[in-house]
Design an enzyme around this catalytic site. Structure first.
Site, PDB file in Angstrom:
ATOM      1  N   ARG A  12      -0.691   2.782   7.433  1.00 45.35           N
ATOM      2  CA  ARG A  12      -0.825   4.206   7.089  1.00 45.35           C
ATOM      3  C   ARG A  12      -1.439   4.894   8.297  1.00 45.35           C
ATOM      4  O   ARG A  12      -2.561   4.566   8.700  1.00 45.35           O
ATOM      5  CB  ARG A  12      -1.706   4.393   5.848  1.00 45.35           C
ATOM      6  N   HIS A  66       6.787   9.126   3.265  1.00 44.17           N
ATOM      7  CA  HIS A  66       6.032   8.257   2.352  1.00 44.17           C
ATOM      8  C   HIS A  66       7.049   7.504   1.480  1.00 44.17           C
ATOM      9  O   HIS A  66       7.136   7.718   0.276  1.00 44.17           O
ATOM     10  CB  HIS A  66       5.101   9.122   1.502  1.00 44.17           C
ATOM     11  N   GLN A  85       6.136   5.589  -1.857  1.00 42.02           N
ATOM     12  CA  GLN A  85       5.844   6.485  -2.978  1.00 42.02           C
ATOM     13  C   GLN A  85       7.134   6.863  -3.706  1.00 42.02           C
ATOM     14  O   GLN A  85       7.221   6.776  -4.930  1.00 42.02           O
ATOM     15  CB  GLN A  85       5.169   7.761  -2.447  1.00 42.02           C
ATOM     16  N   ASP A 116       2.979  17.625  -5.144  1.00 45.98           N
ATOM     17  CA  ASP A 116       2.086  16.874  -4.256  1.00 45.98           C
ATOM     18  C   ASP A 116       0.984  17.866  -3.865  1.00 45.98           C
ATOM     19  O   ASP A 116       1.102  19.073  -4.118  1.00 45.98           O
ATOM     20  CB  ASP A 116       2.901  16.411  -3.031  1.00 45.98           C
ATOM     21  N   CYS A 136       2.395  12.552  -7.184  1.00 44.69           N
ATOM     22  CA  CYS A 136       2.136  11.301  -6.460  1.00 44.69           C
ATOM     23  C   CYS A 136       0.649  10.946  -6.470  1.00 44.69           C
ATOM     24  O   CYS A 136       0.299   9.796  -6.220  1.00 44.69           O
ATOM     25  CB  CYS A 136       2.672  11.396  -5.038  1.00 44.69           C
ATOM     26  N   ARG A 186       3.752   1.909  -8.185  1.00 50.16           N
ATOM     27  CA  ARG A 186       3.559   1.636  -6.763  1.00 50.16           C
ATOM     28  C   ARG A 186       3.508   0.117  -6.539  1.00 50.16           C
ATOM     29  O   ARG A 186       4.092  -0.416  -5.613  1.00 50.16           O
ATOM     30  CB  ARG A 186       2.257   2.284  -6.251  1.00 50.16           C
TER      31      ARG A 186
HETATM   32  N1   CP Z   1      -0.056   8.534  -3.672  1.00 53.90           N
HETATM   33  C1   CP Z   1      -0.745   7.874  -2.736  1.00 53.90           C
HETATM   34  O1   CP Z   1      -0.219   7.438  -1.703  1.00 53.90           O
HETATM   35  O2   CP Z   1      -2.058   7.697  -3.049  1.00 53.90           O
HETATM   36  P1   CP Z   1      -3.199   7.146  -2.071  1.00 53.90           P
HETATM   37  O3   CP Z   1      -3.379   8.175  -0.973  1.00 53.90           O
HETATM   38  O4   CP Z   1      -4.404   7.023  -2.948  1.00 53.90           O
HETATM   39  O5   CP Z   1      -2.776   5.839  -1.505  1.00 53.90           O
HETATM   40  N1  NVA Z   2       1.295  14.636   1.279  1.00 52.82           N
HETATM   41  C1  NVA Z   2       0.103  13.914   0.950  1.00 52.82           C
HETATM   42  C2  NVA Z   2       0.428  12.670   0.171  1.00 52.82           C
HETATM   43  C3  NVA Z   2      -0.764  11.928  -0.338  1.00 52.82           C
HETATM   44  C4  NVA Z   2      -0.414  10.683  -1.071  1.00 52.82           C
HETATM   45  C5  NVA Z   2      -0.675  13.563   2.206  1.00 52.82           C
HETATM   46  O1  NVA Z   2      -0.048  13.224   3.216  1.00 52.82           O
HETATM   47  O2  NVA Z   2      -1.897  13.654   2.178  1.00 52.82           O
END
Ligand code: CP
Ligand code: NVA
Length: 299
Positions: free
Chosen positions: A101, A128, A131, A217, A257, A285
Site C-alpha cells: 500500500r 484499489h 477492494q 467512498d 468501502c 476483503r
Molecule cells: N477499504 C479499505 O481499504 O480499508 P482500510 O484502509 O482500512 O484498509
Molecule cells: N479513496 C480512499 C480509499 C480508502 C480505502 C483513500 O485512498 O483513502
C-alpha cells in the site's frame, strides 16, 4: 510471474475466475488441509494507514498456511530514501510474495519488476483493485449477477476506488454511473482507455435513478488531508442519504468501502440501515484476496 497490480492488466475471464475461487475459499473457510502458502513468508509493506486491508491480508495469508510479516515503510530504509528497486531486490530474495500500500502506482510496478515475486496492490493513489474484487463478490452474492446491473458511484470520481470501478465496468460489462462535481470527475483519457459503459454526471439524482447499487467512498483520500475543508464544500451535495436512495431501485444495495465519515459522504441513518451489506462487503476483503493469492499461485 503473475502480479495483481490493477484490474486493467487482467482479462474479464481471469477476474471472474478469481471471484469463483474466492467464493469457494469462503465456503471452505476453516478447512486447514488447504495450505498452498505452507513454508512461505509474505511481506505487507504499507506507507498508509489501514484496518481492513492489513487485517484481511494477514489473516488470509495465515489461513492459506503462510506467514505474514507487516512492514511499515517508515521503519524500513525505504523511509530514509533507499530506492524501491533495491528494497525489491532484497525482499525478493527473502520473502515469497508482497502486498503493498503506497502513494505512487509506479512504485508498485517497479517493486513487482525488480523483486520477481508475486506482488499485490493493497491501494495506490491510482487504484484499489482488491477492494473492487471484494465489492464484486458481494454484489454477485446478493444480486446473483453483475453483468446486467447499474452501479452508481457517488463522490470523488477521480479517486483510486472510482478508477478501479471504471476498469471493472469494462471487464464485467455493467453500466457504471459516476456522480461527481466538476474537477473531480474521471479524465476523458481514462474513460477512453478503459472502454467501459460509463456515464459521468454532476447530477446525483440522475445517476441514482433506478440504480441497483449506490456506492460511495470518502471525500478525502489518504494523502489529500490538506484539501479536506475545500473538499467538504465541493462534495456537499454528493452524499448517499434517504432522498438519493429513494431514487434507486427499492431493492438497491448501499455499499461503502469504509472507513465511513457519517454526515459527509453518507448519512448515519442510511449507513446503519444498510450495515449488513456494508460489513459483509468488508468481510469479503478476506475471501476475495485469498482468491487473488490463489490465482497468482495457480492453485
Ligand atoms: N477499504 C479499505 O481499504 O480499508 P482500510 O484502509 O482500512 O484498509
Ligand atoms: N479513496 C480512499 C480509499 C480508502 C480505502 C483513500 O485512498 O483513502
Amino acid at each position: 510471474m503473475k502480479h495483481f497490480l490493477s484490474l486493467e492488466e487482467h482479462s474479464g475471464e481471469y477476474l471472474r475466475a478469481v471471484l469463483d475461487r474466492a467464493g469457494e475459499l469462503k465456503r471452505m473457510r476453516g478447512d486447514e488441509t488447504f495450505q498452498p502458502l505452507k513454508g512461505q513468508t509474505w511481506a505487507l509493506i504499507f506507507s498508509k494507514s489501514s484496518t481492513r486491508t492489513r487485517v484481511s491480508f494477514e489473516v488470509g495469508i495465515r489461513e492459506l498456511g503462510g506467514r505474514a510479516m507487516f512492514l511499515s515503510s517508515r521503519e524500513l530504509q525505504l523511509g530514509r530514501g533507499e530506492p524501491i528497486k533495491d528494497t525489491a531486490r532484497v525482499l525478493g530474495r527473502m520473502v515469497h510474495g508482497a502486498v503493498i500500500r503506497t502513494f505512487s502506482h509506479q512504485e508498485i510496478v517497479d517493486f513487482a519488476t525488480f523483486s520477481e515475486i508475486p506482488t499485490i496492490n493493497a491501494l495506490t493513489d491510482h487504484a484499489h483493485p482488491c477492494q473492487i474484487m471484494a465489492d464484486l463478490l458481494s454484489i454477485r452474492e446478493k444480486l446473483g449477477s453483475i453483468e446486467d446491473r447499474v452501479i452508481t458511484f457517488i463522490g470523488d470520481g477521480a479517486c483510486n476506488v472510482a478508477t478501479s470501478w471504471i476498469y471493472a465496468a469494462a471487464k464485467f460489462g455493467f453500466q457504471l454511473r459516476v456522480a461527481a462535481p466538476e474537477g473531480f470527475q474521471p479524465s476523458g483519457e481514462l474513460l477512453r482507455a478503459a472502454k467501459g459503459q460509463v456515464i459521468v454526471t454532476e447530477d446525483v439524482n440522475e445517476a441514482a435513478n433506478q440504480a441497483d447499487v449506490l456506492y460511495t467512498d470518502v471525500w478525502v483520500s489518504m494523502g489529500m488531508e490538506e484539501e479536506a475543508e475545500a473538499r467538504a464544500r465541493v462534495f456537499a451535495g454528493y452524499q448517499i442519504n434517504s432522498k438519493v436512495l429513494a431514487r434507486a431501485k427499492e431493492s438497491a444495495l448501499v455499499m461503502h468501502c469504509l472507513p465511513a465519515y457519517r454526515g459527509k459522504e453518507i448519512t448515519e441513518e442510511v449507513l446503519e440501515a444498510h450495515q449488513q451489506t456494508i460489513f459483509d462487503q468488508a468481510e469479503n476483503r478476506l475471501h476475495a484476496q485469498k482468491g487473488v493469492i490463489c490465482s497468482l499461485l495457480g492453485v
